[in-house]
Design a protein around this motif. Structure first.
Motif, PDB file in Angstrom:
ATOM      1  N   GLY A 136     -10.627   9.853  -5.580  1.00 33.62           N
ATOM      2  CA  GLY A 136      -9.901   8.608  -5.386  1.00 33.62           C
ATOM      3  C   GLY A 136      -8.453   8.773  -5.774  1.00 33.62           C
ATOM      4  O   GLY A 136      -8.108   9.642  -6.582  1.00 33.62           O
ATOM      5  N   ALA A 191      -7.627   4.562  -8.960  1.00 38.38           N
ATOM      6  CA  ALA A 191      -8.738   4.072  -8.129  1.00 38.38           C
ATOM      7  C   ALA A 191      -9.908   3.562  -8.955  1.00 38.38           C
ATOM      8  O   ALA A 191     -10.723   2.784  -8.468  1.00 38.38           O
ATOM      9  CB  ALA A 191      -9.216   5.179  -7.188  1.00 38.38           C
ATOM     10  N   HIS A 239     -11.780   3.824  -3.209  1.00 36.68           N
ATOM     11  CA  HIS A 239     -10.486   3.264  -2.811  1.00 36.68           C
ATOM     12  C   HIS A 239     -10.528   1.744  -2.941  1.00 36.68           C
ATOM     13  O   HIS A 239     -11.469   1.100  -2.472  1.00 36.68           O
ATOM     14  CB  HIS A 239     -10.161   3.646  -1.359  1.00 36.68           C
ATOM     15  CG  HIS A 239      -8.827   3.162  -0.883  1.00 36.68           C
ATOM     16  ND1 HIS A 239      -7.660   3.377  -1.571  1.00 36.68           N
ATOM     17  CD2 HIS A 239      -8.471   2.442   0.220  1.00 36.68           C
ATOM     18  CE1 HIS A 239      -6.644   2.845  -0.918  1.00 36.68           C
ATOM     19  NE2 HIS A 239      -7.116   2.258   0.171  1.00 36.68           N
ATOM     20  N   THR A 285      -7.763   6.515   2.451  1.00 37.86           N
ATOM     21  CA  THR A 285      -7.016   5.827   1.402  1.00 37.86           C
ATOM     22  C   THR A 285      -5.590   5.481   1.800  1.00 37.86           C
ATOM     23  O   THR A 285      -4.930   4.691   1.114  1.00 37.86           O
ATOM     24  CB  THR A 285      -6.959   6.675   0.119  1.00 37.86           C
ATOM     25  OG1 THR A 285      -6.151   7.838   0.353  1.00 37.86           O
ATOM     26  CG2 THR A 285      -8.353   7.096  -0.308  1.00 37.86           C
TER      27      THR A 285
END
Length: 317
Positions: free
Chosen positions: A38, A42, A212, A306
């Motif tokens: 992430g 995140a 995300h 993302t």
């Protein structure tokens, strides 16, 4: 069916008006490596802290079980079953590597003789015998990380949380750490890994989840994740101009490179897609001299999911 080492349903965590985790579901089979990716902030570290009982989830979260134990009802049983290596080393640089190990043995209430035996075995396993009597402050980054994980293993945990374990290590030390992580899983340990290195997740993880905006954007094996991003293709190269032209006719949806006698066809790289291309060539009686498959890598997947253009790092919660 494989038992789950970690199972979380609707994991949620907020700080005031800021939602960090917004209904995250996790299912990690025993004896596997699960990687959570992430972008910065995140919530990867927050997830690790919750699953390792360091902080509490929001009351609206669903059931969370780690090592077969309910997080809400029996956190102490979870603590006894897990080990945690955080982003920052827990090694005390003022004492020796051996003393760090013995201190950890004392914290686990091991008898003195048992503690010394376990410490000696782990120091040998992690190639730290020669440095065992030296202050940990003299260790290289890779040695400190090995000692950190060795300390985590003193209590013989069956589940280990590794939160960005190779951050700051040089490539040689990073590869050494990868070998250690693989060996842990070979021994039956489950590893929950967060990492800022996409290559690391690709190399190690049985399954990968991309986090995300507080949610799981995608989950699967590395190969499954790579197939969800467009841009994969098959490249066919020919040495015979006639075969090249015939193939271009047979494969009408291809892009041509007349100078290189090469054709490029969109493909997800799957066995079925490759077979379809080869069947069309066989039907036309054409044989390519070279076939290469190009699929997106995890960088492509990460950026697509993302919208992040920077290499993922997390220093926030």
């Amino acid at each position: 069916m494989t038992d789950l080492a970690i199972a979380a349903n609707g994991l949620r965590k907020s700080y005031g008006d800021t939602t960090v985790l917004d209904g995250v579901d996790l299912a990690v089979p025993e004896g596997t490596i699960f990687s959570l990716l992430g972008p910065n902030g995140a919530g990867k570290t927050t997830a690790v802290k919750i699953l390792s009982t360091l902080i509490s989830p929001d009351p609206t979260s669903g059931e969370i079980r780690v090592g077969g134990h309910d997080l809400a009802a029996d956190p102490q049983a979870i603590r006894a079953a897990i080990g945690v290596t955080g982003q920052f080393s827990a090694v005390d640089g003022l004492i020796t590597g051996e003393e760090n190990m013995l201190l950890m043995a004392d914290l686990h209430h091991l008898p003195k003789r048992e503690g010394r035996r376990v410490a000696a075995e782990l120091l040998e396993r992690f190639d730290l015998i020669a440095a065992a009597k030296k202050p940990a402050s003299t260790y290289s980054g890779g040695m400190k990380r090995r000692l950190d994980i060795a300390m985590t293993l003193v209590g013989a945990p069956r589940i280990i949380f590794l939160d960005e374990p190779t951050t700051g290590l040089d490539p040689r030390a990073r590869h050494s750490m990868w070998r250690i992580i693989r060996d842990l899983v070979t021994g039956g340990v489950t590893v929950f890994l967060t990492t800022q290195y996409l290559e690391e997740a690709d190399e190690l993880a049985d399954r990968i989840a991309v986090l995300h905006n507080g949610r799981i954007a995608a989950e699967g094996t590395a190969e499954e994740l790579k197939r969800i991003v467009p841009g994969g293709h098959v490249r066919l190269r020919f040495t015979d101009p006639a075969a090249y032209r015939n193939a271009a006719t047979a494969l009408g949806d291809s892009s041509r490179n007349d100078d290189a006698l090469a054709l490029q066809l969109p493909s997800d790289g799957s066995q079925r897609a490759l077979r379809a291309i080869l069947d069309r060539l066989d039907t036309a009686g054409i044989e390519a001299d070279e076939l290469t498959v190009h699929t997106p890598d995890l960088d492509d997947v990460f950026f697509a999911l993302t919208g992040n253009t920077d290499q993922p790092k997390e220093t926030a919660r």
